[in-house]
Write an enzyme that holds these catalytic residues in place. Sequence first.
Site, short mmCIF file in Angstrom:
data_model
loop_
_atom_site.label_atom_id
_atom_site.label_comp_id
_atom_site.label_asym_id
_atom_site.label_seq_id
_atom_site.Cartn_x
_atom_site.Cartn_y
_atom_site.Cartn_z
CB SER A 155 -20.58 -17.99 -9.92
OG SER A 155 -19.44 -17.91 -10.73
CG ASP B 77 -17.39 4.63 -23.77
OD1 ASP B 77 -16.83 4.86 -22.67
OD2 ASP B 77 -18.33 5.31 -24.21
CG HIS C 153 -16.99 -21.19 -7.95
ND1 HIS C 153 -16.69 -19.89 -7.65
CD2 HIS C 153 -17.95 -21.14 -8.92
CE1 HIS C 153 -17.41 -19.08 -8.40
NE2 HIS C 153 -18.17 -19.81 -9.18
#
Length: 436
Positions: free
Chosen positions: A144, A361, A414
């Site tokens: 994951s 940023d 998953h």
Amino acid sequence: MPTYRHPGTVITDHSFRVPLDSRNPAGEQIEVYARAVVAAGRERESLPWLLFLQGGPGGRSPRPVGRDGWLDRALDEYRVLLLDQRGTGRSTPADRHTLPLRGDAAAQARYLAHFRADSIVRDCELIRRELLGEAGRWSVLGQSYGGFCALTYLSYAPEGIREAFVTGGLAGLRSTPEAVYRAAYPRVQRKVEAHYARYPEDVETVRAVVRHLREQEVRLPGGGLLTAEAFQALGTMLGTGAGSHSLHYLLEDSFLPGAPGRQLCDSFLAQVESHLSFASRPLYAVLHESIYGQRSVSPLGTGWAAQSVRAEFPQFDVDRALADGAPVLLTGEMIYPWMFSTDPALAPLAEVAELLARQEDWPDLYDPGQLARSHIPVAAAVYHDDMYVDTDESIATARSVRGLRTWVTNEYEHDGLRVSEGKVLGRLIRLVRGEL
């Protein structure tokens, strides 16, 4: 270095001092813990190392007892290092108790900006050199979010890797946070609708619970506020193989039988709290959206993307569903700003989370050019119906990494690595070696 034995394994504790900011190696140091596991009787053999990168963010490494799960397959040929990524487990903690000691919210946010995948990879490289030497290389297994970290590793420090395995963790290399959630809400809706098709009686149970939560304040045993929207977050359970069944069993105990009026059971509330509280993994909530921040993709930051995108999916609105007589849709792996007021473990970190959401940023986490010319063998399991990581994005990323071989499957959800008793890892090993 303490060493102890479990059935079939020998375990050694390691603790490493690493710089908080790799750009300032002589500056503040933090501690990173890792647990080395080797098969009993093979302690003195020169075995290759396998580094395991846990899912998350903010998840500690597994605490195995003997040769359980995928570890059994790995120990057939590797010495495994289970890393508590910075801020988790036995590494220097980052939570509501320790973070305020660093100063105001701005100071805490500056500190946590060093807890993403790029910093985790730099920790891994320092640890690799200490354990294996400068020329040593190890295999990497990322589950994951650990797979996201593996892609960062392949981007910026490929010289440390001999081969890589990824399970349910091929991130979109150029995906904005908003795009991540625009793809996520429809996936979650499909999972919820499949659950209701499997357990039709849960439709009315969920409606009854959220109606009750709209009518009166309900507190969880630890003091957290259980709102209708918080209850919706139980949908995150539906991304695992047994999640739908576990959710059904949880829901069938919701109301106290025989009580005057309608009252939620204490046992039900305790189970709900165990799923919703972030006390054991606060970094999951605080840093969750920042794992998608990259200056070349989203220079303005993440900005509570799950919350802002949610308005595009009005079918998830509780009051609308109640008014229309429709099933109430649950949500999934989304972090919302209100969670920092309802969960006592997160409340002291609300201002920090807001600052991180506004931070601009963020450094890039992936280098598509480097990945396109990679010579490192990589194999990845892509779960066809993965609720947490978009399958289309994963396949696009797989095509962007030179030599990466994929196994696309709906045999597992998953959590396939954890529940497959080594079958998922075994298949990826064979893929990397060209045996399949």
